[in-house]
Every structure is written in structure tokens, then in C-alpha cells.
Design an enzyme around this catalytic site. Structure first.
Site, PDB file in Angstrom:
ATOM      1  N   GLU A  62      -1.161  11.964  53.564  1.00 18.60           N
ATOM      2  CA  GLU A  62      -1.371  12.615  54.847  1.00 18.60           C
ATOM      3  C   GLU A  62      -1.966  11.650  55.867  1.00 18.60           C
ATOM      4  O   GLU A  62      -3.147  11.317  55.797  1.00 18.60           O
ATOM      5  CB  GLU A  62      -2.294  13.821  54.636  1.00 18.60           C
ATOM      6  CG  GLU A  62      -1.809  14.727  53.527  1.00 18.60           C
ATOM      7  CD  GLU A  62      -2.858  15.743  53.071  1.00 18.60           C
ATOM      8  OE1 GLU A  62      -3.729  16.116  53.874  1.00 18.60           O
ATOM      9  OE2 GLU A  62      -2.809  16.162  51.900  1.00 18.60           O
TER      10      GLU A  62
ATOM     11  N   HIS B 268       0.322  16.299  57.457  1.00 19.01           N
ATOM     12  CA  HIS B 268      -0.008  16.588  56.050  1.00 19.01           C
ATOM     13  C   HIS B 268       1.276  16.569  55.201  1.00 19.01           C
ATOM     14  O   HIS B 268       1.747  17.617  54.736  1.00 19.01           O
ATOM     15  CB  HIS B 268      -0.661  17.976  56.043  1.00 19.01           C
ATOM     16  CG  HIS B 268      -1.241  18.460  54.760  1.00 19.01           C
ATOM     17  ND1 HIS B 268      -0.584  18.378  53.552  1.00 19.01           N
ATOM     18  CD2 HIS B 268      -2.411  19.078  54.509  1.00 19.01           C
ATOM     19  CE1 HIS B 268      -1.343  18.920  52.608  1.00 19.01           C
ATOM     20  NE2 HIS B 268      -2.460  19.356  53.174  1.00 19.01           N
TER      21      HIS B 268
HETATM   22  C1  BG6 Z   1      -5.374  18.724  51.474  1.00 18.93           C
HETATM   23  C2  BG6 Z   1      -6.846  18.830  51.232  1.00 18.93           C
HETATM   24  O1  BG6 Z   1      -5.148  17.996  52.628  1.00 18.93           O
HETATM   25  O2  BG6 Z   1      -4.831  20.031  51.648  1.00 18.93           O
HETATM   26  C3  BG6 Z   1      -7.098  19.697  49.996  1.00 18.93           C
HETATM   27  O3  BG6 Z   1      -7.391  17.531  51.065  1.00 18.93           O
HETATM   28  C4  BG6 Z   1      -6.449  21.051  50.184  1.00 18.93           C
HETATM   29  O4  BG6 Z   1      -8.503  19.839  49.805  1.00 18.93           O
HETATM   30  C5  BG6 Z   1      -4.976  20.844  50.506  1.00 18.93           C
HETATM   31  O5  BG6 Z   1      -6.604  21.809  49.014  1.00 18.93           O
HETATM   32  C6  BG6 Z   1      -4.196  22.143  50.751  1.00 18.93           C
HETATM   33  O6  BG6 Z   1      -4.775  22.901  51.746  1.00 18.93           O
HETATM   34  P1  BG6 Z   1      -4.192  24.310  52.125  1.00 18.93           P
HETATM   35  O7  BG6 Z   1      -5.086  24.847  53.181  1.00 18.93           O
HETATM   36  O8  BG6 Z   1      -2.790  24.070  52.632  1.00 18.93           O
HETATM   37  O9  BG6 Z   1      -4.182  25.118  50.865  1.00 18.93           O
END
Ligand code: BG6
Length: 282
Positions: free
Chosen positions: A255, A155
Site C-alpha cells: 500500500e 491500498h
Molecule cells: C491494512 C491495515 O492497511 O488494512 C490493517 O494495515 C487492516 O491493519 C487492513 O486490517 C484491512 O482494513 P479494512 O478496514 O479494509 O478491514
């Protein structure tokens, strides 16, 4: 040089420095939160207000999403993006390949706690090679006696000069699901961002370019047929406690993953590799 360090609250990380690059990797989540090649800007975005705390994912860098991406399919009480990003990984290998490149391997295996959240036995390794490029390889092995299915992502949060300056090349013609509306579209041309974006692109090019004003970030991907593009924009950034209100302006997530219909099914002893090689060029 590979050095083990600790913050005041005992939060452990590894610092890597060689002739070509430097990086920092937290043991919680095997989370790379800094990478900079020599004479290039820091490549990964890191929130100024991120937590560095047990049980909280770092906001920035490269969180590892496994064994599911996003919310759990059937149980919303389970951790978003799986448990790997907040689990403590073990360092199993650290080596200087030469004066220009360093290799670290971290491992996460199933245990009593993980089996309560996901009923399968697994062995996951994250190989990180820090050099003029950053290579990140997630290797998942099924060590169970039954098949399992998982989704995953590297990510990656990238630093950008200003979100309105960037365009993403390599998505033209790909189908994507807009996670904000749940509708499917086809991308035409390159992607610019001028509002909240949360999309999963399928079958995009293995080579993605993030063009910015004075540099381009290159992603070379393997073992992945899905790529998430995410920027929370104004309102969502304001709601996030671990992101400054204007944080959305200087970041974009691209990601590399196996998400949704691109899920991976592994039979016992089977192995899957997901890899991204990242570099910043003029
Ligand atoms: C992204 C998702 O990968 O991560 C989003 O597609 C999400 O929907 C974002 O808001 C952040 O996620 P987190 O759990 O780190 O707040």
C-alpha cells in the site's frame, strides 16, 4: 472503450477496454477492482465474497484511504481508513488517449457530510490511466483557509499464486513499524511471508518488486515515504466476513501511502500528489 455499467442493486462502475488492457472502477470510493494487461494475469486480487454495496468498501482492488489511514487517531467511532473509500465520487473526465490507453479522472470534494467527519475543505482527484501499466495518481488540494494534515494510501491488493511463493524486493535497510506489536525494526534483505504481517515501512525504495513463481509485479511510487505490507493470514481471514477463509493465500497488500510520521501537511491552496504505476512482467 469506456462504458458506464450498473449491478442489479444500482451499484455503478466504469468498464474500460482498449488494445492493451481492461479495468473496472466503482464510483463508490473511486475503487479500481479489476485491471488486466493484455496477455498478463489479472493483477489485482478481489475477494469472491466482497460486498458491492452502498457504504461498504470492496475487499480487494485498490481502496483509497483518505483523509486518514487506519483507525482515526482520536475517535474510534469514525470510519477506518477515512471516508473516501465509501463516498460516491464524481467522474469529471474520461478520454481515450490513443487505442492503447484510457484516462479517467474522479473527484471528491468536501461537503456537508464530510465536514461532519473532518472539518476541512478539500478537493481530491484520482487519475487512472489504463494501459500496459496501470497508473493511479491521488491529488489532494487544500481548498480551505487553514492548513490541514492527512494520511492516505492506495491500498493495493495483489493477486499471487500462493503467498508462500512470493518475496518483496525494495525494502532492504528500511525501518518498519510492526503494527501487531508496535515495535520498530530494520528490514534485512527481501521479505517473505509465512505468518500474519501488518507493517508500515518508511523510506523504502520507490521501486518495489513483488516476485512470484512465474511473474513479477512492479510498483513505481511517487510522493510516498511509507508502504504498508499486509496479509491477514489464517485466523484474521476467518474472522473477515468478506474474505474466504483461504483468501489470504492468494493475496498480498502493498500500500503506497503517507502514513504515521509520513503524514502530509498542506497549507491553503497547496497540492500533494501520491502516485503508483503498477505493471506485471515475466
Ligand atoms: C491494512 C491495515 O492497511 O488494512 C490493517 O494495515 C487492516 O491493519 C487492513 O486490517 C484491512 O482494513 P479494512 O478496514 O479494509 O478491514
Amino acid at each position: 472503450m469506456i462504458t458506464h455499467k450498473k449491478l442489479d442493486n444500482n451499484y455503478e462502475y466504469i468498464e474500460i477496454k482498449n488494445n492493451q488492457a481492461e479495468a473496472k472502477i466503482a464510483l463508490q470510493g473511486a475503487h479500481i477492482f479489476h485491471y488486466k494487461a493484455k496477455n498478463r494475469p489479472a493483477l489485482l486480487w478481489l475477494s469472491e465474497t466482497s460486498f458491492f454495496k452502498e457504504g461498504k468498501a470492496i475487499r480487494g482492488g485498490i481502496p483509497i484511504c483518505f483523509p486518514w489511514f487506519g483507525p482515526h487517531k482520536t475517535d474510534a467511532s469514525l470510519p477506518q481508513h477515512g471516508f473516501a473509500r465509501t463516498a460516491l465520487w464524481e467522474v469529471v473526465l474520461e478520454e481515450e488517449l490513443d487505442e492503447n490507453s484510457s484516462h479517467v479522472q474522479l473527484q471528491l470534494t468536501s461537503d456537508e457530510e464530510s465536514l461532519k467527519l473532518w472539518e476541512y475543505k478539500f478537493d481530491v482527484r484520482l487519475d487512472i490511466v489504463v494501459s500496459s501499466e496501470l497508473t493511479v495518481t491521488l491529488t489532494v488540494t487544500n481548498t480551505d483557509t487553514k492548513a490541514f494534515e492527512f494520511t492516505s494510501a492506495l491500498h493495493s491488493y495483489f493477486n499471487v499464486s500462493d503467498i508462500t511463493n512470493v518475496s518483496v524486493e525494495g525494502l532492504d535497510g528500511s525501518n518498519y513499524i510492526d503494527s501487531l506489536t508496535d515495535k520498530t525494526y530494520i528490514q534485512k534483505g527481501s521479505l517473505s511471508i509465512s505468518e500474519e504481517v501488518d507493517r508500515v515501512y518508511f523510506d523504502s525504495s520507490n521501486s518495489i518488486k513483488l516476485h512470484d513463481k512465474s511473474n513479477t509485479i512492479h510498483l513505481k511510487q511517487k510522493g510516498s515515504n511509507s508502504l504498508v505490507v499486509w496479509n491477514p493470514w489464517i485466523e484474521k481471514a476467518k474472522k473477515m466476513v468478506d474474505m474466504p477463509d483461504d483468501g489470504y493465500k492468494t493475496m498480498l497488500c502493498l500500500e503506497t501511502g503517507n502514513i504515521g510520521e509520513d503524514k502530509i501537511i498542506l497549507k491553503p491552496k497547496e497540492v500533494h500528489l501520491l502516485e503508483v504505476i503498477i505493471s506485471s512482467r515475466l
